[in-house]
Design a protein around this motif. Structure first.
Motif, PDB file in Angstrom:
ATOM      1  N   ILE A  91      40.824  95.039   6.743  1.00 23.73           N
ATOM      2  CA  ILE A  91      41.933  94.809   5.818  1.00 23.73           C
ATOM      3  C   ILE A  91      43.171  94.390   6.600  1.00 23.73           C
ATOM      4  O   ILE A  91      43.606  95.106   7.509  1.00 23.73           O
ATOM      5  CB  ILE A  91      42.224  96.073   4.976  1.00 23.73           C
ATOM      6  N   CYS A  92      43.745  93.253   6.244  1.00 29.39           N
ATOM      7  CA  CYS A  92      44.985  92.731   6.823  1.00 29.39           C
ATOM      8  C   CYS A  92      44.889  92.681   8.345  1.00 29.39           C
ATOM      9  O   CYS A  92      44.163  91.872   8.900  1.00 29.39           O
ATOM     10  CB  CYS A  92      46.169  93.561   6.333  1.00 29.39           C
ATOM     11  N   LEU A  93      45.591  93.569   9.042  1.00 27.99           N
ATOM     12  CA  LEU A  93      45.504  93.626  10.503  1.00 27.99           C
ATOM     13  C   LEU A  93      44.056  93.815  10.958  1.00 27.99           C
ATOM     14  O   LEU A  93      43.633  93.253  11.977  1.00 27.99           O
ATOM     15  CB  LEU A  93      46.391  94.768  11.003  1.00 27.99           C
ATOM     16  N   GLY A  94      43.294  94.575  10.180  1.00 29.77           N
ATOM     17  CA  GLY A  94      41.887  94.817  10.495  1.00 29.77           C
ATOM     18  C   GLY A  94      41.060  93.540  10.477  1.00 29.77           C
ATOM     19  O   GLY A  94      40.030  93.441  11.147  1.00 29.77           O
ATOM     20  N   PHE A  95      41.459  92.560   9.703  1.00 32.62           N
ATOM     21  CA  PHE A  95      40.852  91.221   9.694  1.00 32.62           C
ATOM     22  C   PHE A  95      41.331  90.457  10.924  1.00 32.62           C
ATOM     23  O   PHE A  95      40.524  89.929  11.711  1.00 32.62           O
ATOM     24  CB  PHE A  95      41.263  90.512   8.399  1.00 32.62           C
TER      25      PHE A  95
END
Lengths: 236, 200
Positions: free
Chosen positions: B79-83
């Motif tokens: 998710i977001c930064l995790g992407f």
């Protein structure tokens, strides 16, 4: 443009109640049932929920984490918070309790250290400043502690210092229009739009209805925060 | 079913946990690398600064375990930064670049915005070349100023458009489920995305 997604309900809280004043004074209890207001706004399709503990800094109180936790349990859209944020520990605890974005005001009185530190850890998209401003003769000035403390700092200078110190967003509140429901502060809006601001700005103060929302959103202003008119069903 | 969420500092673990709770899943927070392999699915959360997150990932040697986890075909949700951390590189600015997990080819770069404001903190409508993509025309919440510049324009990716600038919104391939937006903050639309991940 989906206009509802430009609206941020602003819920001022005190001891777990929803409150509202006029020009940040004379606070009155609107409701003891915060939950039903939150549910109503989420159903309406708003951008985010903004909770402000308007008296935390003024009375030097600690943050009401219990109420924030309770609010968060009913929110499945972004939840932002302002009020009484004094330390990075406060900020850690806010994010742990379900807040997605914070706005700082009074704690920046002396320096911008806390803003910088929070932004470096959580990213600037989660950390912003709350600005309470009022015009005195020909200049706009910054106020702290719910509009009670005059800072002698020009708003223009404060805005650029906030940007330099990694604020990702700012809420600019017109003290004189707060809670009046007599339309947006057009002079303040013009002042904001004449500046060179690179981050998103949320305007707050005096909005009555959807046509006020449309009128307020242009150039630097991306969204609006509304309290009174929403709480008293002026949008239905 | 066991789903774990990796803790590498940053903000929104509590809200991802809350969102999964509403669809009947209790997430466990992963603090140690040896625990990653105990889970069927893992989540890389978002929000936070990339440099700080990558530092903690390296310190805890999460990077090796994440790569092994993906090699074993286990589903992973970013998710977001995790992407963004799944890409080869992160370019904070001209002078500051660092390597990321190198699972998807591309790099995270600052959004080039002359006509709009950063960070993006708003709801946007998803566009896709694939008319069957279930995200298409739905609105999701974004909060970022770096974007995933993917080397290949994959048919499986979706995007948002701001004044003619295309910004990647999602990338789903094999066991990778990567979203730039925040499903945990996107109301019912977001819960649908999380539910799909749960039901894999």
């Amino acid at each position: 443009m989906n206009i509802k997604k430009k609206i941020i309900p602003r819920l001022e809280i005190k001891s777990g109640n929803l409150i509202k004043g006029i020009r940040m004074e004379g606070l009155r209890v609107v409701s003891k049932d915060l939950k039903s207001y939150i549910k109503k706004y989420i159903k309406m399709g708003v951008k985010e929920i903004f909770v402000e503990d308007i008296v935390a800094s003024l009375f030097n109180r600690s943050i009401d984490f219990e109420t924030i936790k309770l609010i968060s349990s009913h929110v499945n859209i972004p939840l932002s918070y302002a009020g009484g944020i004094k330390s990075i520990q406060d900020i850690h605890k806010l994010f742990k309790n379900g807040v997605d974005k914070i706005y700082i005001n009074s704690s920046l009185k002396n320096d911008f250290k806390l803003l910088n530190e929070a932004s470096n850890i959580y990213g600037s998209q989660s950390v912003g400043v709350l600005i309470q401003t009022r015009r005195i003769f020909n200049n706009w000035y910054i106020f702290f502690e719910s509009g009670r403390i005059f800072s002698n700092i020009k708003t223009k200078e404060w805005i650029s210092r906030s940007e330099l110190n990694e604020a990702g967003e700012m809420i600019i509140c017109s003290i004189m229009h707060d809670g009046t429901v007599n339309g947006p502060d057009l002079e303040l809006i013009k002042f904001i739009n004449d500046l060179d601001i690179k981050i998103p700005v949320i305007y707050s103060g005096g909005l009555r209805d959807l046509s006020d929302v449309k009128q307020s959103i242009k150039k630097n202003i991306n969204s609006v925060a509304i309290a009174h008119a929403l709480h008293f069903n002026k949008f239905e | 079913m066991k789903i774990g969420i990796l803790n590498y500092g940053g903000g929104n673990i509590s809200n991802i946990k809350k969102a999964f709770n509403t669809i009947g899943v209790s997430l466990s927070v992963i603090e140690k690398k040896k625990d990653i392999s105990k889970f069927e699915k893992i989540i890389l959360p978002g929000m936070g600064s990339a440099q700080h997150a990558m530092k903690i990932i390296k310190q805890n040697k999460f990077d090796i375990s994440i790569r092994d986890f993906i090699k074993n075909q286990n589903p992973i949700l970013g998710i977001c930064l995790g992407f963004q951390l799944m890409l080869n590189k992160y370019e904070v600015n001209k002078n500051l670049k660092f390597n990321c997990l190198s699972i998807v080819k591309g790099s995270a770069k600052k959004i080039n915005s002359e006509t709009f404001k950063l960070p993006l903190i708003d709801w946007y409508k998803i566009e896709s070349k694939n008319s069957k993509n279930y995200l298409k025309n739905k609105m999701f919440y974004f909060a970022h100023q770096y974007f995933c510049d993917l080397d290949k324009n994959d048919a499986n990716s979706t995007y948002i458009k701001i004044n003619q600038n295309k910004i990647v919104a999602s990338y789903v391939k094999k066991n990778l489920y990567l979203y730039q937006f925040h499903p945990e903050l996107s109301g019912d639309n977001g819960l649908m995305v999380l539910n799909n991940f749960k039901n894999l």
